[in-house]
Design a protein around this motif. Structure first.
Motif, PDB file in Angstrom:
ATOM      1  N   ALA A  43     -21.022 -76.975  61.778  1.00  0.00           N
ATOM      2  CA  ALA A  43     -20.562 -76.709  63.145  1.00  0.00           C
ATOM      3  C   ALA A  43     -19.199 -77.320  63.447  1.00  0.00           C
ATOM      4  CB  ALA A  43     -21.607 -77.201  64.143  1.00  0.00           C
ATOM      5  N   LEU A  73     -16.068 -74.822  64.301  1.00  0.00           N
ATOM      6  CA  LEU A  73     -15.586 -74.766  65.686  1.00  0.00           C
ATOM      7  C   LEU A  73     -14.307 -75.555  65.904  1.00  0.00           C
ATOM      8  CD1 LEU A  73     -18.992 -75.142  67.595  1.00  0.00           C
ATOM      9  CD2 LEU A  73     -17.705 -73.049  67.132  1.00  0.00           C
ATOM     10  N   LEU A 118     -26.147 -67.253  70.823  1.00  0.00           N
ATOM     11  CA  LEU A 118     -24.846 -67.823  70.457  1.00  0.00           C
ATOM     12  C   LEU A 118     -23.713 -67.011  71.064  1.00  0.00           C
ATOM     13  CD1 LEU A 118     -25.340 -68.799  66.690  1.00  0.00           C
ATOM     14  CD2 LEU A 118     -24.907 -70.372  68.591  1.00  0.00           C
ATOM     15  N   ASP A 153     -23.343 -67.976  74.535  1.00  0.00           N
ATOM     16  CA  ASP A 153     -23.140 -69.415  74.666  1.00  0.00           C
ATOM     17  C   ASP A 153     -24.334 -70.097  75.350  1.00  0.00           C
ATOM     18  OD1 ASP A 153     -21.732 -71.690  74.159  1.00  0.00           O
ATOM     19  OD2 ASP A 153     -20.626 -71.661  76.052  1.00  0.00           O
ATOM     20  N   ASP A 185     -25.962 -74.178  71.282  1.00  0.00           N
ATOM     21  CA  ASP A 185     -24.815 -74.640  70.492  1.00  0.00           C
ATOM     22  C   ASP A 185     -25.022 -74.306  69.026  1.00  0.00           C
ATOM     23  OD1 ASP A 185     -25.786 -77.382  69.035  1.00  0.00           O
ATOM     24  OD2 ASP A 185     -26.787 -77.097  70.967  1.00  0.00           O
ATOM     25  N   LEU A 186     -23.909 -74.229  68.315  1.00  0.00           N
ATOM     26  CA  LEU A 186     -23.941 -73.766  66.916  1.00  0.00           C
ATOM     27  C   LEU A 186     -24.732 -74.727  66.028  1.00  0.00           C
ATOM     28  CD1 LEU A 186     -23.032 -71.756  64.785  1.00  0.00           C
ATOM     29  CD2 LEU A 186     -20.903 -73.072  64.515  1.00  0.00           C
ATOM     30  N   THR A 199     -27.271 -76.696  66.744  1.00  0.00           N
ATOM     31  CA  THR A 199     -28.710 -76.509  66.951  1.00  0.00           C
ATOM     32  C   THR A 199     -29.178 -75.182  66.380  1.00  0.00           C
ATOM     33  OG1 THR A 199     -28.617 -77.840  68.976  1.00  0.00           O
ATOM     34  CG2 THR A 199     -30.533 -76.392  68.689  1.00  0.00           C
TER      35      THR A 199
END
Length: 560
Positions: A45, A49, A266, A269, A272-273, A275
């Motif tokens: 992640a 990101l 995802l 939104d 979160d990535l 999780t």
């Protein structure tokens, strides 16, 4: 069919030890799976990101490497423990089966001998896939699946509910397919037992069939049994392959549902990535043990079926045993002895009276099926009578043989079967029967001279060191049947047996060999033993001191 039969844990200590060890390893493996998923999520992640370098995610990467290495080591160790446990479990069950069977009545063993042979050999060997594959996967499923599901529910309730809703479909389909697999496994074991019994009967009577020119006919029956065994085996494999495909499809669709709903959230939104990645990695791990259980189950059903048959044998009640030591005796009085001939509706023998004394040769004569061998088994405490008594007498004192401990009675009794069974070693070690010391050697020389074995040994290239094969009637030295009987009678003399029972030792012998075996029987009697011989040949009957006619309560076929 129970996935884990408690009787297996009670009967085989190795199974209990392995279950505890496998459970502990499963807990550690679960920790590795969770750490691995968190490490991947928290390593990927930030890079995806924020574009951080690898140094910023060194900690999760190190945790990932450690979890993968530890998980691989745990898997290897579990498989190694499983392989050793499988060998120990099979050996322990086989020992319990044979010990229990040896204490069951002779008539029961005669009726179920082929089945027990199949169970003790090929049947229990099928238990190995259960111990090495199915059992550890079952424990892993019981530990890893619920714990990882709780982690997923804690991380993401929606994904956890999707997994919880689809997860029960796999065991439901496993149960449906397992019912069919069990049926085919039972038929396979029955076909194997029938084939083994038919082959044993064919080999035992091959000489007679050959003499009558009928040796080809039974081969058709053997081929049919082989075809039945092949059919049931292939059907079991067919069901296993189809069920594996169904379980894989269910698991793949379930994981796909989790992936789709995580992907959609995802996009908007709503998760979160880190999780999402953690949950997505854990989801297949939740289904994986169940899928493996399904695959391993079909590989182990044959073994489970055999284990159930073994426990059915172990549940057979043993005859009552006495507790007294063997008293001094000079007469064994048989009064009204009768034994039911299974479910054939008559007694064999029926109302038998006899007096057996040390120093005398007593012959049991009668028609085929009248109960001569059963009488011999009753004298050896291997077949409890349904009626009548066997009493030991000495100076007016009487002791019912049923009150004497079987082990104590067997210690002073000897059995000489038609086919001598050896357990390897040499002629000397077999004749000594475990006895040692100068006295044993002296008794061996004296007994061998009395039975004529000394003359036989003198003609062997290696003498007393001649090796014996570990099988029935298969002496690698090339001894004849009559010579093997003299070997057994010598062994009885060395042991100092008070009762020696021989089952047709002169059957199928040439006249010269018959006279030598009869002389050996007389030598054993002269040494002070009570000799009982099942016989039908005139030469053996004439040489006996007493001939007891054994009769059944119904007409039986007279031996040709």
């Amino acid at each position: 069919m129970r996935p884990l039969d408690p009787r297996l844990l009670r009967t085989a200590a190795a199974a209990r030890t392995f279950v505890v060890a496998a459970a502990a390893l499963s807990v550690l493996a679960t920790v590795c799976v969770v750490v691995q998923a968190f490490a991947i999520g928290h390593a990927v992640a930030p890079v995806a990101l924020d574009g951080v370098d690898l140094a910023a995610v060194a900690t999760p990467l190190a945790a990932l490497v450690g979890a993968v290495v530890l998980r691989a080591a745990l898997t290897w160790f579990r498989e190694r423990l499983g392989a050793q446990a499988a060998v120990d479990v099979v050996a322990q069950l086989r020992t319990r089966l044979l010990e229990h069977t040896s204490r069951l009545p002779h008539r029961w063993r005669t009726r179920h001998g082929a089945e027990v042979t199949t169970l003790a050999t090929r049947g229990l060997d099928d238990l190995v896939p259960y111990v090495t594959g199915y059992l550890p996967q079952l424990l892993l499923t019981a530990i890893l699946t619920p714990l990882t599901l709780l982690v997923v529910l804690r991380l993401d309730l929606v994904s956890g509910l999707v997994v919880a809703a689809t997860l029960p479909l796999i065991p439901v389909f496993m149960w449906l397919v397992g019912v069919t697999t069990q049926r085919w496994s039972e038929q396979r074991l029955e076909a194997l037992a029938a084939q083994g019994s038919q082959l044993l009967d064919l080999l035992a009577g091959l000489t007679t069939l050959r003499a009558l020119g009928r040796e080809v006919g039974p081969g058709v029956r053997v081929r049919r049994l082989g075809e039945a065994y092949r059919t049931t085996t292939m059907q079991t494999l067919r069901v296993a392959f189809l069920s594996s495909a169904v379980l894989e499809l269910l698991a793949s669709l379930s994981v796909a549902l989790v992936a789709v709903e995580i992907g959609m959230r995802l996009v908007y939104d709503r998760i979160d990535l880190a999780t999402g990645l953690t949950v997505l990695i854990l989801a297949p791990e939740i289904y994986q043990p169940l899928r493996q259980v399904g695959a391993q189950f079909h590989a182990s059903t044959n073994g489970l079926t055999a284990v159930q048959r073994v426990f059915a044998v172990l549940d057979e009640p043993l005859p009552a045993d006495g507790e007294r030591a063997v008293p001094a005796w000079d007469r064994l009085v048989v009064s009204g002895l009768a034994v039911a001939a299974d479910d054939r509706g008559y007694l064999a023998p029926a109302d038998l009276d006899a007096v057996i004394e040390p120093g005398r040769v007593t012959a049991l004569a009668g028609a085929s099926g009248s109960g001569k061998t059963t009488t011999a088994m009753a004298l050896l405490r291997l077949q409890p009578p349904d009626a009548g008594t066997l009493v030991l007498e000495h100076d007016g004192e009487r002791t019912d043989l049923a009150d004497v401990a079987s082990a104590a009675w067997w210690a002073q009794a000897a059995w000489v079967p038609q086919r001598v069974v050896t357990s390897g070693g040499t002629v000397r070690s077999h004749a000594l029967g475990g006895a040692s010391g100068p006295d044993a050697e002296a008794r061996l020389v004296q007994a061998a001279e009395a039975t004529g074995l000394a003359h036989v040994v003198a003609g062997l290239p290696l003498g007393w060191a001649t090796p014996l094969a570990a099988e029935a009637g298969g002496l690698s030295s090339g001894l004849s049947v009559g010579q093997t009987h003299r070997l057994e009678l010598t062994r009885a003399l060395v042991r100092g047996a008070r009762l020696v029972v021989a089952d047709e030792p002169t059957a199928h012998l040439a006249p010269g060999d018959e006279q030598e075996v009869v002389a050996a029987l007389r030598a054993v009697a002269d040494a002070g033993a009570a000799v009982v011989v099942v016989a039908h040949r005139p030469g053996t009957l004439t040489a006996a001191d007493v001939v007891v006619q054994v009769r059944s309560s119904a007409p039986v076929e007279v031996a040709a």
